[in-house]
Design an enzyme around this catalytic site. Structure first.
Site, PDB file in Angstrom:
ATOM      1  CG  HIS A 391     124.401  17.220  92.811  1.00  0.00           C
ATOM      2  ND1 HIS A 391     123.659  17.520  91.690  1.00  0.00           N
ATOM      3  CD2 HIS A 391     123.878  16.055  93.294  1.00  0.00           C
ATOM      4  CE1 HIS A 391     122.737  16.597  91.510  1.00  0.00           C
ATOM      5  NE2 HIS A 391     122.846  15.695  92.475  1.00  0.00           N
ATOM      6  CD  GLU A 392     125.586  13.845  95.933  1.00  0.00           C
ATOM      7  OE1 GLU A 392     124.597  13.661  96.691  1.00  0.00           O
ATOM      8  OE2 GLU A 392     125.606  13.439  94.759  1.00  0.00           O
ATOM      9  CG  HIS A 395     120.858  15.361  96.976  1.00  0.00           C
ATOM     10  ND1 HIS A 395     119.576  15.355  96.484  1.00  0.00           N
ATOM     11  CD2 HIS A 395     121.664  14.954  95.950  1.00  0.00           C
ATOM     12  CE1 HIS A 395     119.591  14.966  95.216  1.00  0.00           C
ATOM     13  NE2 HIS A 395     120.845  14.721  94.870  1.00  0.00           N
ATOM     14  CG  HIS A 398     115.463  18.757  99.782  1.00  0.00           C
ATOM     15  ND1 HIS A 398     115.133  18.298  98.521  1.00  0.00           N
ATOM     16  CD2 HIS A 398     114.274  19.061 100.365  1.00  0.00           C
ATOM     17  CE1 HIS A 398     113.832  18.353  98.356  1.00  0.00           C
ATOM     18  NE2 HIS A 398     113.276  18.800  99.464  1.00  0.00           N
TER      19      HIS A 398
END
Length: 600
Positions: A391-392, A395, A398
Site C-alpha cells: 500500500h505505502e 503511494h 505515485h
C-alpha cells in the site's frame, strides 16, 4: 510468566532498517543552517503584494518565485516532519517541527494576498497576459483553478488573518497525536497461556488478529480502558477540530464543511453522498459475512474483538520483511520494468523506516518529496504488514512518478486520488498470491484477508465518513460534541453497519477516539472510493495488456495537471457514477460466497 516483549528505543535499531534521512540533510545542524536561510522568505513573499495584476511579466515572475519557494521549503519541512515522527517524545525534534510549522504559518500569512489578487484580474486582462508572455501558459491550469475560488476568496486583511490562524488550527490534531502516540501507555494483555503481550497503538491490530481469543479480549479492554479514561479530553479535542472546520468553512462562505473540503479537490459532493447510499443499499453482504465469521470461529457470540482474527486456522503465518519485499516486488511485474526497477530502489536506498520503536508515530504513511519519497512503517511480520508495505509503496510510486513527470506546481496529486495507487498495489499483490497457490486452505486464508480489506476499507471507512458527516452537521447546527454524544453516534452506526447478529461491546462506542484521520476533514471517504477504483483498475491492468498499463502509468504521472475525475477516466474508471462502488460490493458478495463454499 514470559517476559513482555520490549519495544526498542530508537538508538537501539540497526540503521539499515531506518530511513536514510541524511538524503535530505546530513545532520540536525545542517538542517538548522538551511532553516535559518529561509528566515526572510515571509518578507520576500510579502514584497509581491499589489503586483500580481500589474503586468504579464510581473505575474509570471511571481508564480515562478512561488514555485521555487515551495522547492526550497520542502526538504526543510520534510526533514523536521520525519524527525518528529521517529520519536514523538523527543523534545528537540518536537521543537524543530514546531518552528518549521511556525515559519509556514508566517509565510502563508505573508502571501495571503495571492488569492484576492489573482481573482481580481479581469478575464480579458488575463487573456492578454497569456499572449504577451507565452511562458505564462505553464500556469494556466493553476490560475484557472485559483480563480474558481472567487466566491470564497476574502479581502487581503481577512486572508491574512485566516492564514495567521493556521497554526492555532493545528492545535487539536497536535494534541491528539501527542496524547495518543507519546503520553498514553496501555497495560499489557495476557493471553490464554499467561504470557504478557505489550499493547500499543502500533501492535493493537496485530493483537486483534491473534487466534487467541483471551488475548484479543484482554487487548481490546486494555486499549479502550485507557481511551475511556481520556474520553472527555479526546472529545474536547475532536470537538475543537470539528468547530475549527466549521469556522473556516463559514469564513470562506461555503454552505458546509463538506463543500469546503471537496471543492478544493474538484470533487462534487454528490460523490460523497453516492458512496454512503451505495453502501447502505449493500449492507446485507456485510451482515452475511459477519454470520459466516461467527460460524467459522465456532463462537456462540461474535464480539467486536472477534472481527479481525482470520477465520481460517493457520492464517497467522509469520512473514518476514524480506519475504514481504520479494513478494510485493514480484506482484508489481505487470506494471513493467521501469516501475519495478524504481520500486526495488526504494529498498536499496532506504526510503523506508521499517520497525516500531518507543515514541514512534503509529500506523504507516508515505511522504512525497523531490529527493525521493519516505515511507513510515511499523512492520510486525504478518500478512497485514505485507499488504501495508504494498500500500505505502503504491503511494510512494505515485509521488515519485508525479514528481518526475510534472513541474513542481502540478506534482502534488489531490487527496481524492491518493488512495487509488496504494490500493491498486494491494489488489495486484492479492491476485499474485492467489495465482501462485492451488492449496484450498491457503486460498481460503487469502480470500479471508481480501474480504477483510473490503470490510475495513470500503465498509468501515464509509462508516467513518458517515460519522464525520453527522458530527459536522451537528456542529454546524450549534450542537456541542460531548463524549457521550460522540459515543452515541458512533455506537449507532456500528450497529447499523455490522448488524444484529454481532455483539456491539460498549467499548466500541469509543473507537472514534483513536482514529487519527478524523483530524483531516472528510479524508476517509477517499479510502472507500479509491478502493473501488483500484478494484476496477487492477482488473484492467491484468486483463488489458500494455495499453491498459500505459493508461495507468499516465494516471500515476498526472499529479494535479487536471481534475481527479478526469485523471481517473483516462486510466479507465469513472467515479462520477456509483458503478465502481457497486461493482466492488458485488465482488465482495461473490468472494463471501466462495468463502462459504471453501469452509463448507
Amino acid at each position: 510468566m514470559t517476559e513482555v516483549k520490549k519495544i526498542r528505543k530508537r538508538e537501539e535499531l540497526d540503521p539499515s532498517v531506518c530511513w536514510s534521512i541524511s538524503d535530505l540533510f546530513p545532520s540536525d545542524q545542517a538542517w538548522e543552517e538551511a532553516f535559518q536561510a529561509l528566515g526572510r522568505l515571509p518578507e520576500e513573499a510579502a514584497a509581491w503584494r499589489g503586483r500580481l495584476g500589474e503586468s504579464a511579466q510581473s505575474l509570471y515572475d511571481y508564480l515562478t518565485f512561488s514555485e521555487a519557494l515551495d522547492v526550497r521549503i520542502e526538504p526543510v519541512y520534510v526533514y523536521a516532519f520525519l524527525r518528529h515522527d521517529e520519536d514523538t517524545a523527543q523534545a528537540d525534534h518536537q521543537a524543530m517541527y514546531g518552528r518549521c510549522m511556525d515559519l509556514l504559518v508566517r509565510l502563508n500569512s505573508a502571501a495571503a494576498f495571492e488569492g484576492p489578487e489573482l481573482t481580481a484580474i479581469p478575464d480579458e486582462t488575463l487573456d492578454g497576459f497569456y499572449a504577451q508572455v507565452p511562458a505564462l501558459e505553464k500556469y494556466r491550469r493553476y490560475l484557472t483553478k485559483a480563480r474558481l475560488e472567487r466566491a470564497h476568496i476574502l479581502s487581503h486583511s481577512e486572508e491574512e488573518l485566516l492564514a495567521a490562524a493556521g497554526g492555532v488550527g493545528q492545535g487539536p490534531g497536535n494534541i491528539f497525536q501527542a496524547l495518543t502516540d507519546a503520553d498514553m501507555k496501555f497495560p499489557s494483555a495476557r493471553d490464554s497461556q499467561g504470557t504478557e503481550r505489550a499493547v500499543t497503538n502500533g501492535t493493537y491490530i496485530s493483537l486483534m488478529e491473534s487466534g487467541d481469543r483471551t488475548l484479543r479480549k484482554n487487548a481490546f479492554t486494555s486499549l479502550y480502558g485507557v481511551y475511556g479514561g481520556f474520553r472527555n479530553t479526546l472529545a474536547a479535542s475532536l470537538n475543537a477540530e470539528v468547530r475549527k472546520n466549521v469556522f473556516f468553512a463559514k469564513a470562506r462562505k461555503y454552505s458546509s464543511v463538506l463543500e469546503a473540503a471537496l471543492h478544493a479537490s474538484e470533487v462534487p459532493a454528490e460523490v460523497y453522498h453516492s458512496l454512503i447510499d451505495a453502501v447502505h443499499k449493500n449492507l446485507r453482504p456485510l451482515h452475511r459475512y459477519m454470520d459466516l465469521r461467527k460460524k467459522a470461529l465456532g463462537v456462540d457470540e461474535l464480539h467486536m474483538y472477534d472481527i479481525y482474527t482470520p477465520i481460517v486456522p493457520g492464517g497467522d503465518e509469520v512473514i518476514s520483511f524480506q519475504r514481504a519485499k520479494e513478494e510485493v516486488l514480484a506482484s508489481l511485474r505487470p506494471l513493467g520494468d521501469a516501475y519495478c526497477q524504481t520500486a526495488a530502489q526504494s529498498f536499496e536506498q532506504r526510503w523506508m523506516d521499517i520497525y516500531e520503536n518507543e515514541g514512534k508515530r503509529s500506523g504507516a504513511y508515505s511522504c512525497g518529496c523531490r529527493t525521493h519519497p519516505f515511507l513510515l512503517l511499523n512492520h510486525t511480520d504478518d500478512l497485514n504488514s505485507e499488504f501495508t508495505l504494498a500500500h505505502e509503496l503504491g503511494h510512494a510510486m505515485h509521488s515519485y512518478l508525479s514528481t518526475k513527470r510534472q513541474p513542481p506546481v502540478y506534482s502534488d496529486y489531490v487527496l481524492f486520488v491518493a488512495e487509488v495507487a496504494s490500493t491498486c498495489n494491494e489488489a495486484l499483490l492479492m491476485q499474485y498470491l492467489l495465482g501462485k497457490t492451488e492449496d484450498r486452505k491457503k486460498r481460503a486464508v487469502l480470500i479471508n484477508y481480501f474480504l477483510e480489506q473490503f470490510r475495513t476499507t470500503l465498509y468501515r471507512q464509509t462508516m467513518f465518513a458517515e460519522f464525520e458527516l453527522e458530527t459536522h452537521r451537528l456542529a454546524e447546527a450549534g450542537e456541542s460534541l460531548t463524549a457521550a454524544r460522540l459515543c452515541e453516534i458512533y455506537y449507532g452506526l456500528n450497529q447499523l453497519y455490522y448488524g444484529e447478529n454481532v455483539v456491539h461491546d460498549e467499548e466500541i462506542a469509543l473507537e472514534w477516539a483513536r482514529i487519527p484521520h478524523f483530524y483531516r476533514r472528510f479524508y476517509v471517504y477517499q479510502y472507500a472510493t479509491g478502493f473501488s477504483a483500484a478494484m476496477a483498475l487492477s482488473k484492467r491492468i491484468l486483463e488489458g495488456g500494455p495499453a491498459a498499463v500505459e493508461d495507468y502509468l499516465q494516471f500515476l504521472s498526472g499529479g494535479c495537471s487536471t481534475d481527479p475525475l478526469s485523471l481517473l477516466r483516462t486510466a479507465g474508471v469513472d467515479l462520477g457514477t456509483p458503478k465502481p462502488v457497486e461493482d466492488a460490493l458485488a465482488l465482495f458478495e461473490q468472494l463471501t460466497g466462495e468463502m462459504e463454499e471453501l469452509l463448507s
